[in-house]
Design a protein around this motif. Structure first.
Motif, PDB file in Angstrom:
ATOM      1  N   ILE A  11       0.837  -1.205   0.000  1.00 54.12           N
ATOM      2  CA  ILE A  11       0.000   0.000   0.000  1.00 54.12           C
ATOM      3  C   ILE A  11       0.870   1.252   0.000  1.00 54.12           C
ATOM      4  O   ILE A  11       0.592   2.235  -0.725  1.00 54.12           O
ATOM      5  CB  ILE A  11      -0.947  -0.022   1.217  1.00 54.12           C
ATOM      6  N   CYS A  12       1.956   1.208   0.796  1.00 50.19           N
ATOM      7  CA  CYS A  12       2.858   2.372   0.845  1.00 50.19           C
ATOM      8  C   CYS A  12       3.512   2.612  -0.511  1.00 50.19           C
ATOM      9  O   CYS A  12       3.669   3.767  -0.947  1.00 50.19           O
ATOM     10  CB  CYS A  12       3.912   2.162   1.921  1.00 50.19           C
ATOM     11  N   MET A  13       3.919   1.561  -1.209  1.00 51.50           N
ATOM     12  CA  MET A  13       4.551   1.737  -2.524  1.00 51.50           C
ATOM     13  C   MET A  13       3.553   2.318  -3.521  1.00 51.50           C
ATOM     14  O   MET A  13       3.894   3.191  -4.343  1.00 51.50           O
ATOM     15  CB  MET A  13       5.096   0.383  -3.013  1.00 51.50           C
ATOM     16  N   VAL A  14       2.299   1.844  -3.482  1.00 54.16           N
ATOM     17  CA  VAL A  14       1.274   2.387  -4.401  1.00 54.16           C
ATOM     18  C   VAL A  14       1.028   3.873  -4.112  1.00 54.16           C
ATOM     19  O   VAL A  14       0.919   4.707  -5.029  1.00 54.16           O
ATOM     20  CB  VAL A  14      -0.024   1.572  -4.266  1.00 54.16           C
ATOM     21  N   LEU A  15       0.941   4.220  -2.819  1.00 51.25           N
ATOM     22  CA  LEU A  15       0.723   5.623  -2.449  1.00 51.25           C
ATOM     23  C   LEU A  15       1.876   6.500  -2.901  1.00 51.25           C
ATOM     24  O   LEU A  15       1.687   7.626  -3.390  1.00 51.25           O
ATOM     25  CB  LEU A  15       0.515   5.736  -0.948  1.00 51.25           C
ATOM     26  N   LEU A  16       3.121   5.991  -2.737  1.00 44.01           N
ATOM     27  CA  LEU A  16       4.295   6.769  -3.165  1.00 44.01           C
ATOM     28  C   LEU A  16       4.286   6.988  -4.676  1.00 44.01           C
ATOM     29  O   LEU A  16       4.562   8.091  -5.172  1.00 44.01           O
ATOM     30  CB  LEU A  16       5.578   6.067  -2.730  1.00 44.01           C
ATOM     31  N   ALA A  17       3.982   5.926  -5.433  1.00 42.56           N
ATOM     32  CA  ALA A  17       3.954   6.069  -6.901  1.00 42.56           C
ATOM     33  C   ALA A  17       2.841   7.012  -7.333  1.00 42.56           C
ATOM     34  O   ALA A  17       3.017   7.878  -8.229  1.00 42.56           O
ATOM     35  CB  ALA A  17       3.773   4.696  -7.542  1.00 42.56           C
ATOM     36  N   ALA A  18       1.658   6.923  -6.705  1.00 42.61           N
ATOM     37  CA  ALA A  18       0.546   7.807  -7.058  1.00 42.61           C
ATOM     38  C   ALA A  18       0.842   9.256  -6.690  1.00 42.61           C
ATOM     39  O   ALA A  18       0.534  10.197  -7.451  1.00 42.61           O
ATOM     40  CB  ALA A  18      -0.725   7.327  -6.355  1.00 42.61           C
ATOM     41  N   SER A  19       1.488   9.437  -5.548  1.00 44.85           N
ATOM     42  CA  SER A  19       1.860  10.794  -5.129  1.00 44.85           C
ATOM     43  C   SER A  19       2.850  11.402  -6.102  1.00 44.85           C
ATOM     44  O   SER A  19       2.770  12.597  -6.441  1.00 44.85           O
ATOM     45  CB  SER A  19       2.439  10.761  -3.728  1.00 44.85           C
ATOM     46  N   LEU A  20       3.806  10.589  -6.565  1.00 45.27           N
ATOM     47  CA  LEU A  20       4.792  11.079  -7.524  1.00 45.27           C
ATOM     48  C   LEU A  20       4.111  11.494  -8.825  1.00 45.27           C
ATOM     49  O   LEU A  20       4.397  12.556  -9.414  1.00 45.27           O
ATOM     50  CB  LEU A  20       5.849  10.005  -7.787  1.00 45.27           C
ATOM     51  N   GLY A  32      -1.442  13.876 -18.162  1.00 45.15           N
ATOM     52  CA  GLY A  32      -1.886  12.788 -17.280  1.00 45.15           C
ATOM     53  C   GLY A  32      -1.318  11.447 -17.676  1.00 45.15           C
ATOM     54  O   GLY A  32      -0.958  10.615 -16.831  1.00 45.15           O
ATOM     55  N   SER A  33      -1.253  11.170 -19.005  1.00 46.28           N
ATOM     56  CA  SER A  33      -0.715   9.867 -19.451  1.00 46.28           C
ATOM     57  C   SER A  33       0.753   9.737 -19.099  1.00 46.28           C
ATOM     58  O   SER A  33       1.213   8.690 -18.622  1.00 46.28           O
ATOM     59  CB  SER A  33      -0.919   9.723 -20.964  1.00 46.28           C
ATOM     60  N   GLU A  34       1.544  10.796 -19.281  1.00 44.99           N
ATOM     61  CA  GLU A  34       2.975  10.734 -18.948  1.00 44.99           C
ATOM     62  C   GLU A  34       3.170  10.596 -17.443  1.00 44.99           C
ATOM     63  O   GLU A  34       4.058   9.857 -16.974  1.00 44.99           O
ATOM     64  CB  GLU A  34       3.684  11.983 -19.466  1.00 44.99           C
ATOM     65  N   SER A  35       2.329  11.344 -16.670  1.00 47.42           N
ATOM     66  CA  SER A  35       2.445  11.221 -15.206  1.00 47.42           C
ATOM     67  C   SER A  35       2.113   9.804 -14.764  1.00 47.42           C
ATOM     68  O   SER A  35       2.748   9.225 -13.859  1.00 47.42           O
ATOM     69  CB  SER A  35       1.504  12.232 -14.530  1.00 47.42           C
ATOM     70  N   ALA A  36       1.125   9.177 -15.383  1.00 50.74           N
ATOM     71  CA  ALA A  36       0.771   7.799 -15.025  1.00 50.74           C
ATOM     72  C   ALA A  36       1.894   6.826 -15.363  1.00 50.74           C
ATOM     73  O   ALA A  36       2.190   5.893 -14.606  1.00 50.74           O
ATOM     74  CB  ALA A  36      -0.514   7.392 -15.758  1.00 50.74           C
ATOM     75  N   ILE A  37       2.533   7.063 -16.539  1.00 49.23           N
ATOM     76  CA  ILE A  37       3.650   6.174 -16.917  1.00 49.23           C
ATOM     77  C   ILE A  37       4.796   6.287 -15.916  1.00 49.23           C
ATOM     78  O   ILE A  37       5.390   5.290 -15.477  1.00 49.23           O
ATOM     79  CB  ILE A  37       4.130   6.519 -18.338  1.00 49.23           C
ATOM     80  N   VAL A  38       5.118   7.549 -15.522  1.00 49.22           N
ATOM     81  CA  VAL A  38       6.207   7.746 -14.546  1.00 49.22           C
ATOM     82  C   VAL A  38       5.837   7.111 -13.218  1.00 49.22           C
ATOM     83  O   VAL A  38       6.667   6.471 -12.541  1.00 49.22           O
ATOM     84  CB  VAL A  38       6.493   9.254 -14.390  1.00 49.22           C
ATOM     85  N   ALA A  39       4.572   7.263 -12.791  1.00 53.81           N
ATOM     86  CA  ALA A  39       4.153   6.653 -11.511  1.00 53.81           C
ATOM     87  C   ALA A  39       4.241   5.137 -11.589  1.00 53.81           C
ATOM     88  O   ALA A  39       4.675   4.466 -10.631  1.00 53.81           O
ATOM     89  CB  ALA A  39       2.731   7.106 -11.186  1.00 53.81           C
ATOM     90  N   LEU A  40       3.826   4.551 -12.741  1.00 51.35           N
ATOM     91  CA  LEU A  40       3.911   3.097 -12.904  1.00 51.35           C
ATOM     92  C   LEU A  40       5.359   2.612 -12.887  1.00 51.35           C
ATOM     93  O   LEU A  40       5.685   1.570 -12.291  1.00 51.35           O
ATOM     94  CB  LEU A  40       3.219   2.703 -14.215  1.00 51.35           C
ATOM     95  N   ALA A  41       6.260   3.382 -13.524  1.00 49.64           N
ATOM     96  CA  ALA A  41       7.689   3.004 -13.512  1.00 49.64           C
ATOM     97  C   ALA A  41       8.253   3.059 -12.091  1.00 49.64           C
ATOM     98  O   ALA A  41       9.031   2.175 -11.652  1.00 49.64           O
ATOM     99  CB  ALA A  41       8.476   3.920 -14.438  1.00 49.64           C
ATOM    100  N   ALA A  42       7.872   4.125 -11.330  1.00 48.65           N
ATOM    101  CA  ALA A  42       8.354   4.220  -9.955  1.00 48.65           C
ATOM    102  C   ALA A  42       7.842   3.064  -9.110  1.00 48.65           C
ATOM    103  O   ALA A  42       8.558   2.485  -8.265  1.00 48.65           O
ATOM    104  CB  ALA A  42       7.925   5.557  -9.352  1.00 48.65           C
ATOM    105  N   ILE A  47       8.771  -2.121  -6.339  1.00 46.94           N
ATOM    106  CA  ILE A  47       8.463  -3.558  -6.187  1.00 46.94           C
ATOM    107  C   ILE A  47       9.723  -4.408  -6.356  1.00 46.94           C
ATOM    108  O   ILE A  47       9.981  -5.348  -5.580  1.00 46.94           O
ATOM    109  CB  ILE A  47       7.382  -3.965  -7.204  1.00 46.94           C
ATOM    110  N   LEU A  48      10.552  -4.103  -7.371  1.00 41.47           N
ATOM    111  CA  LEU A  48      11.793  -4.867  -7.578  1.00 41.47           C
ATOM    112  C   LEU A  48      12.740  -4.719  -6.394  1.00 41.47           C
ATOM    113  O   LEU A  48      13.361  -5.696  -5.931  1.00 41.47           O
ATOM    114  CB  LEU A  48      12.471  -4.402  -8.872  1.00 41.47           C
ATOM    115  N   TYR A  49      12.882  -3.499  -5.885  1.00 36.37           N
ATOM    116  CA  TYR A  49      13.765  -3.287  -4.738  1.00 36.37           C
ATOM    117  C   TYR A  49      13.290  -4.078  -3.524  1.00 36.37           C
ATOM    118  O   TYR A  49      14.079  -4.697  -2.802  1.00 36.37           O
ATOM    119  CB  TYR A  49      13.834  -1.793  -4.417  1.00 36.37           C
ATOM    120  N   ASN A  50      11.991  -4.059  -3.292  1.00 36.54           N
ATOM    121  CA  ASN A  50      11.448  -4.789  -2.140  1.00 36.54           C
ATOM    122  C   ASN A  50      11.665  -6.296  -2.298  1.00 36.54           C
ATOM    123  O   ASN A  50      11.999  -7.001  -1.337  1.00 36.54           O
ATOM    124  CB  ASN A  50       9.967  -4.461  -1.989  1.00 36.54           C
ATOM    125  N   ALA A  51      11.463  -6.790  -3.545  1.00 35.39           N
ATOM    126  CA  ALA A  51      11.644  -8.233  -3.756  1.00 35.39           C
ATOM    127  C   ALA A  51      13.094  -8.650  -3.529  1.00 35.39           C
ATOM    128  O   ALA A  51      13.384  -9.665  -2.876  1.00 35.39           O
ATOM    129  CB  ALA A  51      11.196  -8.592  -5.180  1.00 35.39           C
TER     130      ALA A  51
END
Length: 471
Positions: A11-20, A32-42, A47-51
């Motif tokens: 939940i924290c990772m999703v909130l951080l990406a959405a906030s970004l 909006g589309s570019e902001s969504a792509i950047v949030a998805l990349a973040a 997720i990779l770092y946590n794994a």
């Protein structure tokens, strides 16, 4: 089942990406589309770092668990080994008790049969003497006329009473000076009047001969035997100890070769002086001889005093290392205290330590040593060193030493040092006839080379011979 901490992190990772993405859209003016792509990349990066971090943490946890499991397995193995050792000790004591009872019964049966044979021989001898006495008066020689003539002509024989010769008094003990003793030792060495006596070392409680110790004796010009403690110091002072050690090594190797013809499971202990170990020239000669007989190294044990090992210098240490590299093992005798360093002794090649039985059973040693004497055998055994109890003179000492888990014994109880027979090199065969003073180091006769008919041993001697066995 997913843990609550994992859900919270997601939940924290999703909130951080959405906030970004929201910050980029509202503040930076990105679409909006570019902001969504950047949030998805973040979010993907988070997720990779946590794994990866969770995988590393799980690996370290598994490694720690494996290490704990290995330590627990090692502790369990040690406990199983200790239990096995104690079980073997209990079985050995039970077997010792059974064998001791059987030996005593067999000894009593043998003594009874020998006593019956002696009684029968005595009865036959008495009957024979009675027959002779009964027949003696009936035998009368017939007188002839010639005998009467001879009796009348021949003069009466003169009776001469010969007084018995006076018993020669024992020669008084003449104290020798150091110079005279050195001269006597040199003459004995030059004339090859050096004798080897063998004393067996037996396993406990089976009392089977496993090793022999070569004991050196010198015979002076009067054919009196000098024990090693009587001439070693004088020989060292006179510079003769190197010749004596070389002669003793030569004799011991010959004895070992003859003994190994009968049994491969036998060994010989040979005493070496500290002077030979410290002299480069003398030691080189002994080292060349031992190098030539390197095949006998597993069964040929070199014995040194405890004081020699405690006062080792650079030369002595180097010479010991040279012997150890050639496969020779060492033994320590003349032990005066139990302050031992098993690890250091094992690293130097020591495989046997001979301690007097009285020293092991002395209650005063508990206060002067770091370990109880009853645990000394187990401590030395962990480093591959066998404990030999020497100077055993009574059965009570054997029983107490079995409680200490002592596996080898030596002493007059089993067999005294016996002179080597030139033709057999066996000191445990039929014992040659020697004076009773041989055990005390007094004057003795030369070793008997081939006795015609050895006397039959009875009583305690028979029991001792049965205890020694065929070896």
């Amino acid at each position: 089942m997913i843990r609550i901490s994992t859900i919270f992190i997601a939940i924290c990772m999703v909130l951080l990406a959405a906030s970004l993405g929201f910050v980029l859209y509202s503040v930076a003016g990105i679409s909006g589309s570019e902001s969504a792509i950047v949030a998805l990349a973040a979010l993907t990066c988070l997720i990779l770092y946590n794994a990866v971090s969770m995988r590393l943490r799980d690996r370290s946890d598994v490694g720690g668990q494996i290490a704990d499991l290995s330590r627990g397995t090692a502790d369990l193995a040690r406990q199983v080994a200790e239990f096995g050792r104690r079980l073997a000790a209990v079985e050995g004591r039970v077997a010792s008790a059974n064998s001791t009872g059987a030996d005593r019964m067999q000894g009593m049966a043998g003594e009874i049969s020998e006593l019956g044979g002696l009684v029968r021989q005595l009865a036959a001898s008495v009957a024979h003497h009675e027959d002779l006495l009964a027949a003696a008066p009936a035998v009368q020689p017939l007188a002839s006329p010639r005998d009467d003539v001879l009796q009348r002509v021949a003069p009466a024989p003169t009776v001469v009473v010969v007084a018995p010769p006076p018993t020669p008094a024992a020669p008084p003990e003449v104290s020798r000076s150091q110079t005279q003793l050195i001269g006597a030792i040199k003459q004995a060495v030059d004339e090859n009047r050096l004798d080897i006596y063998l004393q067996p070392m037996v396993t406990l409680p089976q009392r089977k001969v496993r090793y022999y110790e070569a004991v050196t004796r010198l015979r002076d010009e009067r054919d009196q035997v000098l024990a090693a403690e009587d001439f070693i110091e004088a020989a060292e002072a006179g510079g003769l100890i190197d010749r004596i050690d070389h002669m003793v090594m030569l004799r011991c190797v010959q004895v070992l070769r003859r003994l190994m013809i009968r049994s491969k499971d036998v060994g010989v202990f040979c005493n070496v002086s500290a002077a030979t170990l410290a002299s480069p020239a003398h030691f080189t000669q002994c080292l060349d001889f031992l190098e030539a007989n390197r095949a006998l190294a597993p069964s040929f044990v070199l014995e040194f005093k405890q004081a020699t090992f405690r006062n080792l210098g650079p030369t002595e240490s180097e010479n010991l290392a040279a012997l150890a590299q050639r496969g020779y093992r060492f033994s320590i005798d003349h032990v005066s205290d139990l302050r031992l360093e098993p690890r250091e002794l094992a690293d130097r090649g020591v495989r046997f330590i001979k301690v007097p039985a009285a020293l092991l059973l002395d209650a005063k040693q508990i206060a002067t040593t770091d370990i109880h004497p009853s645990d000394l055998s187990d401590l030395l055994g962990r480093y591959g060193i066998d404990l030999i109890a020497e100077r055993i003179e009574g059965e009570r000492s054997v029983v107490d030493l079995l409680d200490y888990d002592v596996r080898f014994g030596q002493g007059f109880l089993f067999a005294p040092p016996r002179p080597l027979r030139p033709e057999g090199a066996s000191a445990t065969a039929e014992a040659p006839q020697t004076n009773p003073q041989d055990l005390n180091g007094a004057s003795t006769s030369a070793p008997v080379s081939s006795p015609a008919a050895p006397p039959r041993a009875t009583g305690s001697a028979a029991l001792a011979r049965r205890a020694l066995g065929p070896n």
